[in-house]
Motif scaffolding. Structure first.
Motif, PDB file in Angstrom:
ATOM      1  N   ASP A  17      -5.363  -5.255   5.633  1.00 16.78           N
ATOM      2  CA  ASP A  17      -6.105  -5.350   4.371  1.00 16.78           C
ATOM      3  C   ASP A  17      -6.415  -6.791   3.987  1.00 16.78           C
ATOM      4  N   GLY A  18      -5.612  -7.723   4.436  1.00 19.08           N
ATOM      5  CA  GLY A  18      -5.817  -9.114   4.045  1.00 19.08           C
ATOM      6  C   GLY A  18      -5.553  -9.321   2.561  1.00 19.08           C
ATOM      7  N   TYR A  19      -6.438 -10.043   1.904  1.00 20.17           N
ATOM      8  CA  TYR A  19      -6.332 -10.349   0.476  1.00 20.17           C
ATOM      9  C   TYR A  19      -6.806  -9.131  -0.302  1.00 20.17           C
ATOM     10  N   ARG A  20      -5.920  -8.540  -1.092  1.00 19.70           N
ATOM     11  CA  ARG A  20      -6.209  -7.280  -1.786  1.00 19.70           C
ATOM     12  C   ARG A  20      -6.584  -7.550  -3.239  1.00 19.70           C
ATOM     13  N   VAL A  21      -7.788  -7.090  -3.610  1.00 22.45           N
ATOM     14  CA  VAL A  21      -8.316  -7.348  -4.950  1.00 22.45           C
ATOM     15  C   VAL A  21      -8.633  -6.027  -5.639  1.00 22.45           C
ATOM     16  N   PHE A  22      -7.984  -5.787  -6.773  1.00 26.88           N
ATOM     17  CA  PHE A  22      -8.283  -4.601  -7.572  1.00 26.88           C
ATOM     18  C   PHE A  22      -9.513  -4.902  -8.419  1.00 26.88           C
ATOM     19  N   VAL A  23     -10.559  -4.096  -8.285  1.00 29.89           N
ATOM     20  CA  VAL A  23     -11.850  -4.388  -8.914  1.00 29.89           C
ATOM     21  C   VAL A  23     -12.267  -3.322  -9.938  1.00 29.89           C
ATOM     22  N   ASP A  24     -11.333  -2.861 -10.729  1.00 27.96           N
ATOM     23  CA  ASP A  24     -11.645  -1.975 -11.850  1.00 27.96           C
ATOM     24  C   ASP A  24     -11.250  -2.680 -13.144  1.00 27.96           C
ATOM     25  N   VAL A  36       2.064  -1.273  -7.076  1.00 31.19           N
ATOM     26  CA  VAL A  36       0.838  -1.485  -6.311  1.00 31.19           C
ATOM     27  C   VAL A  36       0.825  -2.906  -5.751  1.00 31.19           C
ATOM     28  N   HIS A  37       0.559  -3.007  -4.465  1.00 30.61           N
ATOM     29  CA  HIS A  37       0.431  -4.342  -3.872  1.00 30.61           C
ATOM     30  C   HIS A  37      -1.016  -4.803  -3.999  1.00 30.61           C
ATOM     31  N   TYR A  38      -1.228  -5.818  -4.832  1.00 32.05           N
ATOM     32  CA  TYR A  38      -2.547  -6.439  -4.954  1.00 32.05           C
ATOM     33  C   TYR A  38      -2.334  -7.925  -5.208  1.00 32.05           C
ATOM     34  N   ASP A  39      -3.291  -8.719  -4.777  1.00 34.30           N
ATOM     35  CA  ASP A  39      -3.193 -10.162  -4.933  1.00 34.30           C
ATOM     36  C   ASP A  39      -3.929 -10.664  -6.168  1.00 34.30           C
ATOM     37  N   LEU A  40      -4.943  -9.922  -6.590  1.00 33.93           N
ATOM     38  CA  LEU A  40      -5.761 -10.339  -7.724  1.00 33.93           C
ATOM     39  C   LEU A  40      -6.318  -9.104  -8.408  1.00 33.93           C
ATOM     40  N   TRP A  41      -6.368  -9.128  -9.731  1.00 32.59           N
ATOM     41  CA  TRP A  41      -7.046  -8.089 -10.502  1.00 32.59           C
ATOM     42  C   TRP A  41      -8.294  -8.749 -11.070  1.00 32.59           C
ATOM     43  N   ALA A  42      -9.434  -8.427 -10.505  1.00 33.73           N
ATOM     44  CA  ALA A  42     -10.700  -9.076 -10.858  1.00 33.73           C
ATOM     45  C   ALA A  42     -11.483  -8.222 -11.853  1.00 33.73           C
ATOM     46  N   LYS A  43     -11.035  -8.201 -13.095  1.00 29.38           N
ATOM     47  CA  LYS A  43     -11.680  -7.408 -14.145  1.00 29.38           C
ATOM     48  C   LYS A  43     -13.083  -7.915 -14.472  1.00 29.38           C
ATOM     49  N   ASP A  44     -13.291  -9.208 -14.328  1.00 30.26           N
ATOM     50  CA  ASP A  44     -14.549  -9.815 -14.762  1.00 30.26           C
ATOM     51  C   ASP A  44     -15.721  -9.589 -13.816  1.00 30.26           C
ATOM     52  N   VAL A  45     -15.486  -8.979 -12.665  1.00 31.90           N
ATOM     53  CA  VAL A  45     -16.594  -8.706 -11.735  1.00 31.90           C
ATOM     54  C   VAL A  45     -16.964  -7.219 -11.722  1.00 31.90           C
ATOM     55  N   THR A  46     -16.433  -6.501 -12.677  1.00 29.96           N
ATOM     56  CA  THR A  46     -16.701  -5.063 -12.772  1.00 29.96           C
ATOM     57  C   THR A  46     -17.917  -4.820 -13.673  1.00 29.96           C
ATOM     58  N   PRO A  47     -18.477  -3.617 -13.619  1.00 30.02           N
ATOM     59  CA  PRO A  47     -19.612  -3.318 -14.507  1.00 30.02           C
ATOM     60  C   PRO A  47     -19.213  -3.437 -15.980  1.00 30.02           C
ATOM     61  N   SER A  48     -20.165  -3.804 -16.806  1.00 26.98           N
ATOM     62  CA  SER A  48     -19.902  -3.882 -18.245  1.00 26.98           C
ATOM     63  C   SER A  48     -19.496  -2.493 -18.752  1.00 26.98           C
ATOM     64  N   PRO A  49     -18.718  -2.447 -19.828  1.00 23.74           N
ATOM     65  CA  PRO A  49     -18.322  -1.141 -20.368  1.00 23.74           C
ATOM     66  C   PRO A  49     -19.523  -0.247 -20.691  1.00 23.74           C
ATOM     67  N   ALA A  98     -10.348   2.668  -8.039  1.00 22.73           N
ATOM     68  CA  ALA A  98      -9.653   3.904  -8.405  1.00 22.73           C
ATOM     69  C   ALA A  98     -10.558   5.133  -8.427  1.00 22.73           C
ATOM     70  N   ALA A  99     -11.852   4.954  -8.384  1.00 20.45           N
ATOM     71  CA  ALA A  99     -12.786   6.078  -8.485  1.00 20.45           C
ATOM     72  C   ALA A  99     -12.501   7.143  -7.429  1.00 20.45           C
ATOM     73  N   LYS A 100     -12.733   8.399  -7.800  1.00 21.81           N
ATOM     74  CA  LYS A 100     -12.504   9.505  -6.874  1.00 21.81           C
ATOM     75  C   LYS A 100     -13.572   9.580  -5.796  1.00 21.81           C
ATOM     76  N   SER A 101     -14.786   9.257  -6.143  1.00 17.40           N
ATOM     77  CA  SER A 101     -15.893   9.397  -5.203  1.00 17.40           C
ATOM     78  C   SER A 101     -16.017   8.185  -4.278  1.00 17.40           C
ATOM     79  N   PRO A 102     -15.956   8.416  -2.974  1.00 20.85           N
ATOM     80  CA  PRO A 102     -16.163   7.301  -2.045  1.00 20.85           C
ATOM     81  C   PRO A 102     -17.640   6.930  -1.902  1.00 20.85           C
ATOM     82  N   ASP A 103     -18.525   7.775  -2.406  1.00 22.28           N
ATOM     83  CA  ASP A 103     -19.969   7.570  -2.247  1.00 22.28           C
ATOM     84  C   ASP A 103     -20.673   7.066  -3.498  1.00 22.28           C
ATOM     85  N   HIS A 104     -20.056   7.208  -4.653  1.00 22.29           N
ATOM     86  CA  HIS A 104     -20.667   6.800  -5.918  1.00 22.29           C
ATOM     87  C   HIS A 104     -19.651   6.027  -6.755  1.00 22.29           C
TER      88      HIS A 104
END
Length: 118
Positions: A17-24, A36-49, A98-104
């Motif tokens: 996996d290398g560097y693991r970034v949570f992007v939600d 959960v093993h993650y190196d960074l939680w990148a909240k600021d690169v997620t879609p706006s609410p 975390a999304a359930k859909s791998p396609d959307h």
């Protein structure tokens, strides 16, 4: 060149996996952060609410428009520019979502965007 991978946060970590970034923006229900093993939680690169909530009302029907809106947000974001500089240091980066859909899900759009700018 940084290789970008995708993985659901519920999947077990692997050395590849290398560097693991949570992007939600929101932490997934029922998961403890310390479990959960993650190196960074990148909240600021997620879609706006606003666009995230709008998209979740009808994901299949709104996918194309959501993609365009999120890409526009990404291209105008200073946080994304800083994020790119951070992850360029690593040969492999796995975006965890975390999304359930791998396609959307927004992580697909983010991955595609990052592959074009790195």
């Amino acid at each position: 060149m940084t290789q970008i991978k995708l993985k659901r946060i519920y999947e077990d970590p692997e050395s590849s996996d290398g560097y693991r970034v949570f992007v939600d923006r929101l932490w997934p229900r029922g998961m403890k952060k310390e479990a959960v093993h993650y190196d960074l939680w990148a909240k600021d690169v997620t879609p706006s609410p606003e666009i995230r909530e709008w998209f979740h009302q009808a994901p299949a029907e709104r996918w194309n428009e959501f993609t365009a809106l999120y890409q526009k947000e990404l291209s105008g974001s200073d946080a994304v520019k800083q994020f790119v500089e951070e992850i360029k240091k690593y040969p492999v980066v796995t975006l965890l979502y975390a999304a359930k859909s791998p396609d959307h899900n927004h992580a697909l759009i983010l991955k595609e965007y990052l592959e074009h700018v790195i």
